[in-house]
Design a protein around this motif. Structure first.
Motif, short mmCIF file in Angstrom:
data_model
loop_
_atom_site.label_atom_id
_atom_site.label_comp_id
_atom_site.label_asym_id
_atom_site.label_seq_id
_atom_site.Cartn_x
_atom_site.Cartn_y
_atom_site.Cartn_z
N ARG A 53 54.25 53.46 29.79
CA ARG A 53 53.44 52.51 30.57
C ARG A 53 52.02 52.52 30.02
N ARG A 54 51.96 52.38 28.70
CA ARG A 54 50.67 52.44 28.02
C ARG A 54 50.10 51.04 27.89
N PRO A 55 48.80 50.87 28.16
CA PRO A 55 48.22 49.53 27.99
C PRO A 55 48.28 49.10 26.52
N HIS A 57 46.36 47.37 24.70
CA HIS A 57 45.15 47.36 23.87
C HIS A 57 44.86 48.73 23.29
N ASN A 58 45.67 49.73 23.62
CA ASN A 58 45.43 51.09 23.13
C ASN A 58 46.30 51.36 21.91
N PRO A 59 45.71 51.39 20.70
CA PRO A 59 46.52 51.51 19.48
C PRO A 59 47.16 52.89 19.33
N LEU A 60 48.17 52.98 18.47
CA LEU A 60 48.89 54.23 18.24
C LEU A 60 48.45 54.86 16.93
N ILE A 61 48.65 56.16 16.80
CA ILE A 61 48.36 56.85 15.55
C ILE A 61 49.63 56.89 14.70
N ALA A 62 49.49 56.51 13.42
CA ALA A 62 50.62 56.56 12.48
C ALA A 62 50.61 57.93 11.80
N LEU A 94 42.18 59.75 11.04
CA LEU A 94 41.16 58.88 10.46
C LEU A 94 41.50 57.44 10.80
N VAL A 95 40.52 56.70 11.31
CA VAL A 95 40.70 55.26 11.50
C VAL A 95 40.17 54.58 10.24
N LEU A 96 41.07 53.87 9.55
CA LEU A 96 40.79 53.33 8.21
C LEU A 96 41.20 51.86 8.15
N SER A 113 42.40 45.21 12.35
CA SER A 113 42.59 45.31 10.90
C SER A 113 42.41 46.74 10.44
N THR A 114 42.42 47.68 11.38
CA THR A 114 42.30 49.11 11.06
C THR A 114 43.54 49.83 11.58
N VAL A 115 43.74 51.04 11.06
CA VAL A 115 44.87 51.83 11.51
C VAL A 115 44.45 53.29 11.63
N GLY A 116 44.93 53.96 12.65
CA GLY A 116 44.69 55.40 12.82
C GLY A 116 45.79 56.18 12.12
N VAL A 117 45.41 57.11 11.23
CA VAL A 117 46.39 57.83 10.41
C VAL A 117 46.16 59.32 10.48
N ALA A 138 53.26 58.01 16.95
CA ALA A 138 53.64 59.00 17.96
C ALA A 138 52.47 59.34 18.88
N PRO A 139 52.31 58.59 19.96
CA PRO A 139 51.35 59.00 20.98
C PRO A 139 51.94 60.17 21.77
N SER A 140 51.14 60.80 22.59
CA SER A 140 51.66 61.93 23.37
C SER A 140 52.83 61.47 24.24
N THR A 179 41.37 65.31 16.56
CA THR A 179 40.04 64.71 16.49
C THR A 179 40.19 63.34 15.82
N ILE A 180 39.55 62.30 16.38
CA ILE A 180 39.64 60.97 15.75
C ILE A 180 38.28 60.57 15.20
N VAL A 181 38.23 60.32 13.88
CA VAL A 181 37.01 59.88 13.22
C VAL A 181 37.24 58.48 12.66
N LEU A 192 35.48 59.23 17.60
CA LEU A 192 36.08 58.49 18.72
C LEU A 192 36.65 59.42 19.78
N ARG A 193 37.07 60.60 19.33
CA ARG A 193 37.63 61.56 20.29
C ARG A 193 37.48 62.96 19.72
N PRO A 194 36.84 63.89 20.46
CA PRO A 194 36.84 65.28 19.99
C PRO A 194 38.25 65.84 20.11
N ARG A 219 39.07 50.10 22.67
CA ARG A 219 38.59 51.06 23.63
C ARG A 219 39.16 52.40 23.21
N SER A 220 38.31 53.28 22.75
CA SER A 220 38.82 54.59 22.35
C SER A 220 39.21 55.33 23.62
N PRO A 221 40.04 56.39 23.49
CA PRO A 221 40.51 57.04 24.70
C PRO A 221 39.36 57.53 25.57
N GLY A 222 38.24 57.84 24.92
CA GLY A 222 37.07 58.29 25.67
C GLY A 222 36.55 57.24 26.62
P1 AMP Z 1 46.89 58.93 21.17
O1 AMP Z 1 46.67 58.40 22.55
O2 AMP Z 1 46.74 60.41 21.05
O3 AMP Z 1 48.11 58.39 20.56
O4 AMP Z 1 45.69 58.41 20.29
C1 AMP Z 1 45.54 57.06 20.06
C2 AMP Z 1 44.10 56.78 19.96
O5 AMP Z 1 43.73 56.68 18.60
C3 AMP Z 1 43.75 55.45 20.56
O6 AMP Z 1 43.52 55.54 21.93
C4 AMP Z 1 42.50 55.05 19.78
O7 AMP Z 1 41.34 55.55 20.37
C5 AMP Z 1 42.68 55.73 18.45
N1 AMP Z 1 43.09 54.76 17.47
C6 AMP Z 1 44.29 54.64 16.91
N2 AMP Z 1 44.30 53.60 16.04
C7 AMP Z 1 43.08 53.07 16.08
C8 AMP Z 1 42.45 51.98 15.44
N3 AMP Z 1 43.10 51.22 14.59
N4 AMP Z 1 41.18 51.72 15.73
C9 AMP Z 1 40.51 52.50 16.60
N5 AMP Z 1 41.03 53.53 17.25
C10 AMP Z 1 42.30 53.82 16.99
#
Ligand code: AMP
Ligand code: MG
Length: 321
Positions: A53-55, A57-62, A94-96, A113-117, A138-140, A179-181, A192-194, A219-222
């Motif tokens: 039940r994740r919104p 607009h909250n992207p996932l980490i690859a 890393l958000v790249l 146009s960015t991806v979290g890796v 894989a989000p939590s 940690t998300i940079v 973006l997140r410690p 919107r970063s998780p913070g």
């Molecule tokens: P998690 O909830 O642990 O899966 O972490 C996902 C978090 O990574 C998101 O809430 C974003 O803050 C950050 N994130 C992932 N991809 C991106 C992206 N493309 N741009 C900005 N933040 C991202």
């Protein structure tokens, strides 16, 4: 119930096949348990959002198996290479910039146009992504907004039938998320997140980190408000504790008087405290108490991530949009 498999070579092979068939597989990483789907599989990725039940607009980490898999879909500049060299595999995301034309589901990037890796360090996570041959989002593996899972049993309790398989390799060693940079802009680096890699170690390599931009499309998780939250109210920086409260203690002198006390680290070690944080919050949440009081925790090193999770867990519930 979802099937819990031991994370041995057979279990990992079966899980990789399940991912390839579009199933959701929960698996251990060194940070927390993740709920995985292949990044190119739109339907499986959509099921992650449903299960959690994740919104949207909250992207996932690859999660990539190594740097070259990461470079297959994201642009790593010199700063990214330096951080990858130092901290991958490990708890750094890393958000790249996303490469053009790669078939990553737009739900993974929330249409950006960015991806979290990241390249996870847990041997089970790495083997699983390697066997799958494609990056795994894989989000939590918990309901969005609630306490993150650090054991297979937590995942089974939170997600039940909505996850097809759970690979069980015991408790996670780091215990807080990566940690998300954000390096997507060439001139700036934002925290973006410690998380599991302390800010100080990153700044030593690429200089000072700015804070997350407010506003903007992501919107970063913070900025998501209440998160990582137990059901009971959480009271931070406690100097005293009442008889109808549970106490989350830290250090050699826990406050006296709580109905039940768990100590994150009697010897005051922040690494041990991070590893215990979510499991202890869950256990205290199950106690028959009015609230959970938390003793002050130092802010340096992993303490920044621990305090971040506690601060957001303590925010009042927002009305659901
Ligand atoms: P998690 O909830 O642990 O899966 O972490 C996902 C978090 O990574 C998101 O809430 C974003 O803050 C950050 N994130 C992932 N991809 C991106 C992206 N493309 N741009 C900005 N933040 C991202
Ligand atoms: Mg999470």
């Amino acid at each position: 119930m979802s099937r819990i498999l031991p994370a041995d070579a057979r279990g990992i092979r079966a899980a990789a096949r399940a991912l390839a068939e579009g199933r959701l597989v929960a698996f251990p990483t060194e940070t927390v348990y993740g709920l995985g789907a292949i990044v190119t599989d739109d339907r499986a990725i959509a099921r992650i959002f449903l299960a959690k039940r994740r919104p949207h607009h909250n992207p996932l980490i690859a999660h990539a198996a190594d740097r070259s898999m990461a470079a297959g879909f994201a642009w790593l500049d010199e700063r990214a290479e330096r951080l990858a060299e130092a901290f991958w595999p490990g708890p750094l995301t890393l958000v790249l910039p996303l490469k053009n034309g790669v078939p990553v589901s737009p739900m993974v990037t929330a249409g950006l146009s960015t991806v979290g890796v990241r390249v996870p360090a847990h041997p089970v996570a790495r083997r699983l992504v390697e066997e799958t041959g494609l990056p795994v989002a894989a989000p939590s593996a918990n309901r969005s907004g609630r306490v993150s899972p650090t054991t297979a049993a937590h995942v089974a309790r939170d997600l039940g039938e909505t996850v097809d398989w759970i690979l069980d390799a015991g408790p996670c060693s780091v215990g807080v998320e990566s940690t998300i940079v954000d390096l997507s802009e060439p001139e700036r680096a934002r925290l973006l997140r410690p998380g599991g890699i302390p800010r100080e170690r990153i700044e030593a390599l690429i200089g000072p980190l700015e804070g997350a931009a407010s506003g903007g499309p992501v919107r970063s998780p913070g900025l998501l408000g209440r998160h990582y939250a137990p059901r009971r109210p959480l009271r931070l920086e406690a100097q005293r504790v009442a008889g109808d409260e549970a106490l989350l203690a830290f250090g050699p002198e826990p406050l006296a008087g709580a109905r039940v006390t768990l100590n994150l680290s009697p010897r005051g070690d922040l690494v041990e405290a991070a590893a215990n944080l979510f499991a202890m919050l869950r256990r205290l949440d199950e106690a028959d108490v009015r609230a959970i009081a938390v003793m002050p925790i130092p802010r340096e090193g992993l303490g920044e991530a621990i305090n971040d999770r506690l601060r957001r867990a303590a925010l009042p519930a927002e009305p659901v949009a």
